[in-house]
Design a protein around this motif. Structure first.
Motif, PDB file in Angstrom:
ATOM      1  N   THR A 124       1.308  -1.105   0.240  1.00  0.00           N
ATOM      2  CA  THR A 124      -0.048  -0.349  -0.254  1.00  0.00           C
ATOM      3  C   THR A 124       0.857   1.088  -0.186  1.00  0.00           C
ATOM      4  OG1 THR A 124       0.055   0.113   2.397  1.00  0.00           O
ATOM      5  CG2 THR A 124      -1.687  -0.964   1.857  1.00  0.00           C
ATOM      6  N   THR A 125       0.123   2.258  -0.460  1.00  0.00           N
ATOM      7  CA  THR A 125       1.510   3.818  -0.031  1.00  0.00           C
ATOM      8  C   THR A 125       1.719   3.760   1.202  1.00  0.00           C
ATOM      9  OG1 THR A 125      -0.849   4.309  -1.499  1.00  0.00           O
ATOM     10  CG2 THR A 125       0.742   6.482  -0.424  1.00  0.00           C
ATOM     11  N   ASP A 126       0.952   3.780   2.328  1.00  0.00           N
ATOM     12  CA  ASP A 126       1.402   3.816   3.192  1.00  0.00           C
ATOM     13  C   ASP A 126       2.479   2.797   3.897  1.00  0.00           C
ATOM     14  OD1 ASP A 126      -0.246   5.809   4.079  1.00  0.00           O
ATOM     15  OD2 ASP A 126      -1.552   4.401   4.898  1.00  0.00           O
ATOM     16  N   GLU A 127       3.051   0.979   3.359  1.00  0.00           N
ATOM     17  CA  GLU A 127       3.604   0.600   3.966  1.00  0.00           C
ATOM     18  C   GLU A 127       5.142   1.086   2.906  1.00  0.00           C
ATOM     19  OE1 GLU A 127       0.885  -3.415   4.050  1.00  0.00           O
ATOM     20  OE2 GLU A 127       1.414  -3.303   1.948  1.00  0.00           O
ATOM     21  N   GLN A 128       4.767   1.689   1.387  1.00  0.00           N
ATOM     22  CA  GLN A 128       5.740   1.866   0.243  1.00  0.00           C
ATOM     23  C   GLN A 128       6.858   3.236   1.434  1.00  0.00           C
ATOM     24  OE1 GLN A 128       4.402   2.844  -3.334  1.00  0.00           O
ATOM     25  NE2 GLN A 128       3.716   1.003  -4.086  1.00  0.00           N
ATOM     26  N   LEU A 129       5.615   3.757   2.490  1.00  0.00           N
ATOM     27  CA  LEU A 129       6.667   4.889   3.069  1.00  0.00           C
ATOM     28  C   LEU A 129       7.777   4.399   3.640  1.00  0.00           C
ATOM     29  CD1 LEU A 129       6.969   8.164   3.040  1.00  0.00           C
ATOM     30  CD2 LEU A 129       4.883   7.728   5.088  1.00  0.00           C
ATOM     31  N   LEU A 130       7.001   3.331   4.874  1.00  0.00           N
ATOM     32  CA  LEU A 130       7.044   2.678   5.672  1.00  0.00           C
ATOM     33  C   LEU A 130       8.600   1.791   5.456  1.00  0.00           C
ATOM     34  CD1 LEU A 130       4.536   2.000   8.386  1.00  0.00           C
ATOM     35  CD2 LEU A 130       5.954   4.288   7.832  1.00  0.00           C
TER      36      LEU A 130
ATOM     37  N   GLN B 224      14.615   1.855   8.368  1.00  0.00           N
ATOM     38  CA  GLN B 224      14.496   1.238   9.027  1.00  0.00           C
ATOM     39  C   GLN B 224      14.679   1.350  10.012  1.00  0.00           C
ATOM     40  OE1 GLN B 224      14.952  -2.152   7.462  1.00  0.00           O
ATOM     41  NE2 GLN B 224      14.337  -0.646   5.136  1.00  0.00           N
ATOM     42  N   ASP B 225      15.131   2.556  11.151  1.00  0.00           N
ATOM     43  CA  ASP B 225      14.612   2.789  12.756  1.00  0.00           C
ATOM     44  C   ASP B 225      13.532   2.704  12.905  1.00  0.00           C
ATOM     45  OD1 ASP B 225      14.799   5.013  14.566  1.00  0.00           O
ATOM     46  OD2 ASP B 225      17.224   4.123  14.692  1.00  0.00           O
ATOM     47  N   GLU B 226      13.176   2.284  13.737  1.00  0.00           N
ATOM     48  CA  GLU B 226      11.182   2.333  14.543  1.00  0.00           C
ATOM     49  C   GLU B 226      10.856   3.468  14.840  1.00  0.00           C
ATOM     50  OE1 GLU B 226       8.116  -0.040  16.835  1.00  0.00           O
ATOM     51  OE2 GLU B 226       9.894  -0.964  16.649  1.00  0.00           O
ATOM     52  N   HIS B 227      11.771   4.051  15.169  1.00  0.00           N
ATOM     53  CA  HIS B 227      11.416   5.128  16.230  1.00  0.00           C
ATOM     54  C   HIS B 227      10.910   6.740  15.397  1.00  0.00           C
ATOM     55  CE1 HIS B 227      11.030   8.222  19.226  1.00  0.00           C
ATOM     56  NE2 HIS B 227      12.039   8.794  18.574  1.00  0.00           N
TER      57      HIS B 227
ATOM     58  N   TYR C  76       7.636   9.600  11.610  1.00  0.00           N
ATOM     59  CA  TYR C  76       7.608  10.526  10.584  1.00  0.00           C
ATOM     60  C   TYR C  76       6.858  10.400   9.838  1.00  0.00           C
ATOM     61  CZ  TYR C  76       8.473  11.104   5.083  1.00  0.00           C
ATOM     62  OH  TYR C  76       8.633  11.138   3.934  1.00  0.00           O
ATOM     63  N   TYR C  77       6.065   8.399  10.157  1.00  0.00           N
ATOM     64  CA  TYR C  77       4.429   8.112   9.668  1.00  0.00           C
ATOM     65  C   TYR C  77       4.075   9.006  10.140  1.00  0.00           C
ATOM     66  CZ  TYR C  77       0.566   4.962  10.047  1.00  0.00           C
ATOM     67  OH  TYR C  77      -0.703   4.697   9.920  1.00  0.00           O
TER      68      TYR C  77
ATOM     69  N   ASN D  77      11.498  15.439  15.853  1.00  0.00           N
ATOM     70  CA  ASN D  77      12.086  14.221  16.254  1.00  0.00           C
ATOM     71  C   ASN D  77      13.106  13.698  15.106  1.00  0.00           C
ATOM     72  OD1 ASN D  77      11.254  15.041  18.328  1.00  0.00           O
ATOM     73  ND2 ASN D  77       9.619  13.878  18.906  1.00  0.00           N
ATOM     74  N   ALA D  78      11.880  13.381  14.447  1.00  0.00           N
ATOM     75  CA  ALA D  78      12.278  12.502  12.975  1.00  0.00           C
ATOM     76  C   ALA D  78      13.585  12.844  12.344  1.00  0.00           C
ATOM     77  CB  ALA D  78      11.301  12.179  11.844  1.00  0.00           C
ATOM     78  N   PHE D  79      13.685  14.364  12.257  1.00  0.00           N
ATOM     79  CA  PHE D  79      15.159  15.177  11.541  1.00  0.00           C
ATOM     80  C   PHE D  79      16.125  15.332  12.791  1.00  0.00           C
ATOM     81  CE2 PHE D  79      17.081  19.134  11.357  1.00  0.00           C
ATOM     82  CZ  PHE D  79      17.620  19.351   9.788  1.00  0.00           C
ATOM     83  N   ARG D  80      16.164  15.439  13.765  1.00  0.00           N
ATOM     84  CA  ARG D  80      17.024  15.161  15.006  1.00  0.00           C
ATOM     85  C   ARG D  80      17.786  13.383  14.860  1.00  0.00           C
ATOM     86  NH1 ARG D  80      14.487  15.448  19.225  1.00  0.00           N
ATOM     87  NH2 ARG D  80      14.228  18.193  19.105  1.00  0.00           N
ATOM     88  N   VAL D  81      17.071  12.719  14.015  1.00  0.00           N
ATOM     89  CA  VAL D  81      17.822  11.373  14.312  1.00  0.00           C
ATOM     90  C   VAL D  81      18.340  11.416  13.361  1.00  0.00           C
ATOM     91  CG1 VAL D  81      16.519   8.977  14.032  1.00  0.00           C
ATOM     92  CG2 VAL D  81      15.696  10.255  15.590  1.00  0.00           C
ATOM     93  N   VAL D  82      17.236  11.307  11.610  1.00  0.00           N
ATOM     94  CA  VAL D  82      18.553  11.770  10.256  1.00  0.00           C
ATOM     95  C   VAL D  82      20.290  12.899  10.732  1.00  0.00           C
ATOM     96  CG1 VAL D  82      17.824  11.930   8.437  1.00  0.00           C
ATOM     97  CG2 VAL D  82      16.334  11.519   9.329  1.00  0.00           C
ATOM     98  N   THR D  83      19.425  14.224  11.340  1.00  0.00           N
ATOM     99  CA  THR D  83      20.853  13.848  10.826  1.00  0.00           C
ATOM    100  C   THR D  83      21.747  13.910  11.991  1.00  0.00           C
ATOM    101  OG1 THR D  83      19.836  15.860  12.992  1.00  0.00           O
ATOM    102  CG2 THR D  83      19.708  16.153   9.988  1.00  0.00           C
TER     103      THR D  83
END
Length: 576
Positions: A376-382, A386-389, A394-395, A415-421
């Motif tokens: 599905t669209t959501d599954e393709q996004l997620l 690979q990082d669950e948090h 992001y979701y 929070n997602a931006f902080r993890v990615v950086t």
């Protein structure tokens, strides 16, 4: 002998009843002869009936059918006649129209009407382009020689009655929250029109970072709302006056004001307790503790689902009047206003977390098994995360952003931006792409909250970029905020676009087969966007002569002519 006369009497009675029945059969068969008439003869019969009803008609013919449009008692009707069909189809089209997200109550009321009607049926269709649901009443009736006028009149008056019944019942269901159930067909309609957007998804509990998710266990306080929505981090409250359902209350304890649960204004016992409310906050700004400031809060009930109650809070801070210390350009003299959509969740957070983790694991399993076509669209996004948090944040943030809940989307996106950086050294290319996407979403959230300084911090990270979507967001932020760099940035971009298009025209013959060449249509569309933004900026700066010169050039382009005419008219008004 008596027996013989009795037999004769019975035979006579049978002959009499037989004669009566034969005459009735002959009469009915004459009425039914229309069944075997030609298409043109049926058209004449319908025309005659409509003339008796004083209807003006417009007939059209399409292959083996006739279609007539006409008005009757203020309503527009359509009749369709088909070759070989002894019935006519009468339609009362577009008698009602609602937004596409009202599909649940539309279906429910349509079913109620259809269960109780004889000859009429209420039908609906989803207009994906307009984001609307259109309602129609349809009837099928035999074509008869006698009584055609009466039959048509009765059916059309019946349509008017069912129109009133439908509208009244729909209004009643809508007031009672009849559209609060999640529905897959509604989801499909929202996906098709892309204006509203993705389906209602479960919100998950934020495990760490600021408390952004509101529920019984984690209520949003007024102090948190002021800090995030208006950037008022260290206010000193004086008093809070709330008017709810005509009843006014005053809170003058500073701590109680900052800790006041925002949802409590409209929500009680997991349901809406009111339609709207107004609050007035008096406070001091620590940077200027002399002059008190005033902020108005407008609370409005919005839609609801089985999981969430939605409500909107609009905050407006009154500007300070001009003085020797405060000039027209002073920040304290500027109007500040924002509006945020909030959600109070009804379902337990554990259930939302479980649903999210199930969806996330399904996406990864399909990715590992090579079943990408079934995602599905959501599954393709997620599946890309690979990082669950990180995936969870992001979701949440992405779908809150899609539903225009910008205030609530910010914490999970940040929070997602902080993890990615922090992880740019791992799988750098993928993480850089994700960082750009997050910076864009966060910047747009701040821009919609009119916090342009915060928005520019994130949008500047995307420059320079080949993504026109990112460039447009950055340009809009500069222009809308009145940033001093806006005009020079626009001129620089226009010069670059001019060089690119000139180079492409000079090399048309040599690079005809080059698949990597920029799309000229996209370049022209982007250049038109930049020129419109420049014209708007010049007008807002009061540089009318320069703006007029640019707008007159835009008049020659059909895509820009309407904008140019409106701006030129505005300039003429300002010059008077």
């Amino acid at each position: 002998m008596d027996y013989l006369w009795m037999v004769i009497d019975i035979v006579c009675l049978l002959l009499i009843f037989g004669l009566i029945g034969y005459r009735r059969w002959r009469s009915l068969s004459k009425d039914a002869q229309a069944f075997s008439l030609s298409l043109d003869e049926n058209r004449l019969m319908v025309t005659s009936a409509l003339r008796q009803l004083n209807c003006k008609m417009k007939w059209t013919k399409d292959n083996n059918r006739y279609l007539v449009r006409y008005d009757f008692q203020g309503g527009h009707f359509i009749i369709v006649l088909e070759k070989g069909n002894p019935y006519l189809h009468l339609t009362f089209p577009y008698f009602f129209s609602v937004d596409a997200d009202q599909l649940d109550p539309v279906r429910m009321v349509s079913n109620l009407c259809n269960l109780n009607s004889d000859m009429t049926r209420v039908i609906y269709n989803v207009n994906s382009k307009e984001g609307k649901i259109d309602l129609h009443i349809n009837s099928v009736m035999p074509i008869v020689r006698k009584g055609m006028k009466t039959m048509l009149e009765n059916v059309m008056e019946d349509a008017f009655r069912w129109q009133k019944v439908f509208v009244d019942k729909f209004s009643e269901v809508d007031r009672q929250g009849g559209n609060n159930k999640f529905d897959q067909e509604k989801t499909h309609a929202n996906h098709e029109r892309e204006v509203l957007l993705m389906r209602e998804l479960e919100m998950t509990h934020q495990t760490g970072g600021p408390n952004w998710h509101e529920s019984d266990r984690d209520l949003l306080s007024l102090g948190s709302l002021l800090a995030t929505a208006m950037g008022l981090n260290d206010v000193i409250p004086i008093s809070l006056t709330l008017t709810i359902d005509g009843k006014t209350s005053v809170i003058d304890d500073p701590d109680a004001i900052l800790d006041y649960p925002v949802s409590q204004v409209l929500i009680s016992n997991h349901q809406f307790s009111g339609q709207s409310a107004v609050g007035l906050l008096h406070f001091y700004d620590p940077s200027d503790p002399i002059k008190p400031r005033h902020l108005t809060l407008d609370f409005e009930r919005e839609d609801a689902t089985k999981d969430t109650l939605y409500y909107r809070v609009t905050l407006s801070m009154a500007p300070l009047s001009m003085s020797k210390r405060l000039t027209e350009d002073s920040e304290e003299h500027q109007c500040r206003m924002t509006s945020v959509l909030l959600g109070f969740d009804l379902t337990p957070s554990e259930g939302r977390v479980a649903r999210f983790r199930y969806l996330w694991k399904e996406a990864l399993a399909k990715l590992q098994n090579g079943e990408t076509d079934d995602m599905t669209t959501d599954e393709q996004l997620l599946a890309q995360l690979q990082d669950e948090h990180l995936a969870e944040n992001y979701y949440n943030g992405y779908h809150l952003y899609q539903r225009k809940r910008f205030y609530e989307a910010l914490p999970p996106l940040r929070n997602a931006f902080r993890v990615v950086t922090k992880q740019l050294d791992v799988d750098t290319k993928r993480k850089l792409t994700l960082m750009d996407e997050l910076a864009y979403l966060i910047g747009c959230c701040y821009m919609n909250l009119h916090q342009y300084h915060n928005a520019l911090y994130y949008l500047q990270l995307l420059m320079p970029t080949s993504q026109q979507l990112y460039s447009k967001a950055y340009i809009n932020c500069l222009v809308n905020s009145g940033d001093f760099r806006a005009l020079s940035v626009l001129n620089s971009i226009l010069n670059q676009l001019s060089d690119i298009t000139s180079h492409l025209h000079d090399n048309d013959d040599d690079d005809d087969d080059d698949d990597n060449r920029p799309n000229m249509a996209q370049l022209n569309a982007f250049e038109n966007f930049v020129r419109r933004r420049k014209a708007y900026l010049l007008v807002s700066l009061g540089r009318y002569d320069e703006a007029e010169h640019l707008l007159k050039l835009l008049l020659d382009d059909p895509d820009n002519s309407d904008f140019a005419l409106n701006e030129l008219a505005y300039i003429q008004q300002k010059k008077k």
